[in-house]
Design an enzyme around this catalytic site. Sequence first.
Site, PDB file in Angstrom:
ATOM      1  N   GLY A 249      26.419  39.593 -46.093  1.00  0.00           N
ATOM      2  CA  GLY A 249      26.981  39.108 -47.352  1.00  0.00           C
ATOM      3  C   GLY A 249      27.544  40.169 -48.271  1.00  0.00           C
ATOM      4  O   GLY A 249      27.634  39.954 -49.485  1.00  0.00           O
TER       5      GLY A 249
ATOM      6  N   MET B 241      30.222  33.199 -39.336  1.00  0.00           N
ATOM      7  CA  MET B 241      30.518  33.460 -37.933  1.00  0.00           C
ATOM      8  C   MET B 241      30.561  32.197 -37.078  1.00  0.00           C
ATOM      9  O   MET B 241      30.212  32.210 -35.903  1.00  0.00           O
ATOM     10  CB  MET B 241      29.516  34.480 -37.361  1.00  0.00           C
ATOM     11  CG  MET B 241      29.507  35.799 -38.113  1.00  0.00           C
ATOM     12  SD  MET B 241      31.154  36.546 -38.384  1.00  0.00           S
ATOM     13  CE  MET B 241      31.404  37.332 -36.791  1.00  0.00           C
ATOM     14  N   ARG B 242      31.025  31.105 -37.674  1.00  0.00           N
ATOM     15  CA  ARG B 242      31.235  29.897 -36.878  1.00  0.00           C
ATOM     16  C   ARG B 242      32.680  29.443 -37.031  1.00  0.00           C
ATOM     17  O   ARG B 242      33.266  29.575 -38.107  1.00  0.00           O
ATOM     18  CB  ARG B 242      30.292  28.781 -37.324  1.00  0.00           C
ATOM     19  CG  ARG B 242      28.858  29.112 -36.970  1.00  0.00           C
ATOM     20  CD  ARG B 242      27.910  27.989 -37.225  1.00  0.00           C
ATOM     21  NE  ARG B 242      28.186  26.757 -36.466  1.00  0.00           N
ATOM     22  CZ  ARG B 242      27.843  26.549 -35.203  1.00  0.00           C
ATOM     23  NH1 ARG B 242      27.250  27.487 -34.498  1.00  0.00           N
ATOM     24  NH2 ARG B 242      28.096  25.392 -34.617  1.00  0.00           N
ATOM     25  N   ILE B 243      33.210  28.921 -35.937  1.00  0.00           N
ATOM     26  CA  ILE B 243      34.578  28.419 -35.988  1.00  0.00           C
ATOM     27  C   ILE B 243      34.543  27.029 -36.615  1.00  0.00           C
ATOM     28  O   ILE B 243      33.749  26.179 -36.205  1.00  0.00           O
ATOM     29  CB  ILE B 243      35.177  28.380 -34.562  1.00  0.00           C
ATOM     30  CG1 ILE B 243      35.285  29.817 -34.028  1.00  0.00           C
ATOM     31  CG2 ILE B 243      36.530  27.698 -34.556  1.00  0.00           C
ATOM     32  CD1 ILE B 243      35.627  29.894 -32.560  1.00  0.00           C
ATOM     33  N   LEU B 244      35.390  26.822 -37.617  1.00  0.00           N
ATOM     34  CA  LEU B 244      35.407  25.512 -38.277  1.00  0.00           C
ATOM     35  C   LEU B 244      36.151  24.505 -37.407  1.00  0.00           C
ATOM     36  O   LEU B 244      37.094  24.851 -36.696  1.00  0.00           O
ATOM     37  CB  LEU B 244      36.092  25.616 -39.639  1.00  0.00           C
ATOM     38  CG  LEU B 244      35.445  26.565 -40.658  1.00  0.00           C
ATOM     39  CD1 LEU B 244      36.206  26.512 -41.979  1.00  0.00           C
ATOM     40  CD2 LEU B 244      33.979  26.229 -40.881  1.00  0.00           C
TER      41      LEU B 244
ATOM     42  N   ASN C  84      39.715  33.267 -45.502  1.00  0.00           N
ATOM     43  CA  ASN C  84      38.814  34.030 -44.628  1.00  0.00           C
ATOM     44  C   ASN C  84      39.208  35.496 -44.670  1.00  0.00           C
ATOM     45  O   ASN C  84      40.388  35.821 -44.834  1.00  0.00           O
ATOM     46  CB  ASN C  84      38.936  33.514 -43.185  1.00  0.00           C
ATOM     47  CG  ASN C  84      38.042  34.283 -42.215  1.00  0.00           C
ATOM     48  OD1 ASN C  84      36.877  34.559 -42.531  1.00  0.00           O
ATOM     49  ND2 ASN C  84      38.574  34.643 -41.056  1.00  0.00           N
TER      50      ASN C  84
ATOM     51  N   HIS D  62      39.140  38.810 -42.265  1.00  0.00           N
ATOM     52  CA  HIS D  62      38.971  39.169 -40.857  1.00  0.00           C
ATOM     53  C   HIS D  62      39.171  40.674 -40.711  1.00  0.00           C
ATOM     54  O   HIS D  62      40.131  41.234 -41.263  1.00  0.00           O
ATOM     55  CB  HIS D  62      39.997  38.416 -39.996  1.00  0.00           C
ATOM     56  CG  HIS D  62      39.897  38.766 -38.546  1.00  0.00           C
ATOM     57  ND1 HIS D  62      38.931  38.219 -37.726  1.00  0.00           N
ATOM     58  CD2 HIS D  62      40.593  39.640 -37.785  1.00  0.00           C
ATOM     59  CE1 HIS D  62      39.057  38.742 -36.507  1.00  0.00           C
ATOM     60  NE2 HIS D  62      40.057  39.597 -36.522  1.00  0.00           N
TER      61      HIS D  62
ATOM     62  N   ASP E  40      42.098  32.534 -36.732  1.00  0.00           N
ATOM     63  CA  ASP E  40      42.602  33.847 -37.182  1.00  0.00           C
ATOM     64  C   ASP E  40      44.135  33.912 -37.197  1.00  0.00           C
ATOM     65  O   ASP E  40      44.714  34.999 -37.125  1.00  0.00           O
ATOM     66  CB  ASP E  40      42.028  34.993 -36.315  1.00  0.00           C
ATOM     67  CG  ASP E  40      40.512  35.122 -36.456  1.00  0.00           C
ATOM     68  OD1 ASP E  40      39.975  34.726 -37.495  1.00  0.00           O
ATOM     69  OD2 ASP E  40      39.876  35.627 -35.520  1.00  0.00           O
TER      70      ASP E  40
ATOM     71  N   GLU F 220      37.632  46.091 -47.448  1.00  0.00           N
ATOM     72  CA  GLU F 220      37.455  44.631 -47.499  1.00  0.00           C
ATOM     73  C   GLU F 220      36.977  44.219 -48.887  1.00  0.00           C
ATOM     74  O   GLU F 220      37.437  43.225 -49.455  1.00  0.00           O
ATOM     75  CB  GLU F 220      36.428  44.183 -46.445  1.00  0.00           C
ATOM     76  CG  GLU F 220      36.872  44.422 -45.017  1.00  0.00           C
ATOM     77  CD  GLU F 220      35.915  43.815 -43.996  1.00  0.00           C
ATOM     78  OE1 GLU F 220      35.380  42.716 -44.245  1.00  0.00           O
ATOM     79  OE2 GLU F 220      35.698  44.441 -42.938  1.00  0.00           O
TER      80      GLU F 220
HETATM   81  C1  GAR Z   1      33.002  41.670 -42.360  1.00  0.00           C
HETATM   82  O1  GAR Z   1      33.449  42.871 -41.784  1.00  0.00           O
HETATM   83  C2  GAR Z   1      34.006  40.566 -42.125  1.00  0.00           C
HETATM   84  O2  GAR Z   1      35.334  41.001 -42.174  1.00  0.00           O
HETATM   85  C3  GAR Z   1      33.643  40.132 -40.725  1.00  0.00           C
HETATM   86  O3  GAR Z   1      32.238  40.177 -40.675  1.00  0.00           O
HETATM   87  C4  GAR Z   1      31.776  41.152 -41.602  1.00  0.00           C
HETATM   88  C5  GAR Z   1      30.801  40.475 -42.531  1.00  0.00           C
HETATM   89  O4  GAR Z   1      30.157  41.404 -43.355  1.00  0.00           O
HETATM   90  N1  GAR Z   1      34.127  38.813 -40.456  1.00  0.00           N
HETATM   91  C6  GAR Z   1      34.437  38.379 -39.242  1.00  0.00           C
HETATM   92  O5  GAR Z   1      34.320  39.050 -38.253  1.00  0.00           O
HETATM   93  C7  GAR Z   1      34.948  36.947 -39.203  1.00  0.00           C
HETATM   94  N2  GAR Z   1      35.325  36.590 -37.874  1.00  0.00           N
HETATM   95  P1  GAR Z   1      29.473  40.927 -44.703  1.00  0.00           P
HETATM   96  O6  GAR Z   1      28.519  39.798 -44.322  1.00  0.00           O
HETATM   97  O7  GAR Z   1      28.711  42.142 -45.182  1.00  0.00           O
HETATM   98  O8  GAR Z   1      30.540  40.481 -45.648  1.00  0.00           O
END
Ligand code: GAR
Length: 202
Positions: free
Chosen positions: A12, A91-94, A108, A110, A146, A175
């Site tokens: 998070g 981490m789930r596909i909607l 989202n 990515h 994506d 990010e």
């Molecule tokens: C982040 O790097 C995000 O971009 C990636 O997971 C991480 C979550 O970190 N998202 C994906 O891979 C989506 N497919 P966080 O929980 O610390 O934000």
Amino acid sequence: KERVAILISGRGSNMDALIAACQKPSFPASIELVISNNPDALGLDSARKAGISTQVIDHHSFGKDRQAHERQIDAALQAHNISTICLAGYMRILTPFLINNWKGRILNIHPSILPLFPGLNTHAKAIQAGMKVHGCTVHIVTEDMDQGPILGQAIVPILPFDTEHTLAQRLLKQEHILYPQVLKNFLRKEPADCSTEALLNG
Ligand code: GAR
């Protein structure tokens, strides 16, 4: 202010960055709800500490019925009068059910320069491909995973001795800058203003 919900599955840290940005009075959104599909998501604690309503909607309780899981998410979003959803390490596909109920209103982040490297293990894939830069993308979620319209991107260099881990750490900082910036512009219906130079120096 626009009422925003964040969906998480883990640490998070992007959620934390969005929560911090929304605490500024001038920011056009407030985070009203955090939903996790994972009861053990670390992010739940930090959302609670920030005084935000949290809900765990564990997909394991729904067996293979993905839509039943999403119906419960949908009900929670409706109950909180949410207007915009941010996926942050969800981490789930909607399924088309949730995507179409919230058409154009799910964002989202990515960890790659889309359309390069959709899916998982993006840092390893970028190193493996011999890329000299890597990046992250905030996009609108559509039924093609994506591949929805890109709202903003940031890049980082890939350095000679980078591992997946060092690269992921460098990118994560970007990010955290990009996501709030893009959300703000999206809600104000302004084009994203992500100057790569500013982000690289940020
Ligand atoms: C982040 O790097 C995000 O971009 C990636 O997971 C991480 C979550 O970190 N998202 C994906 O891979 C989506 N497919 P966080 O929980 O610390 O934000």
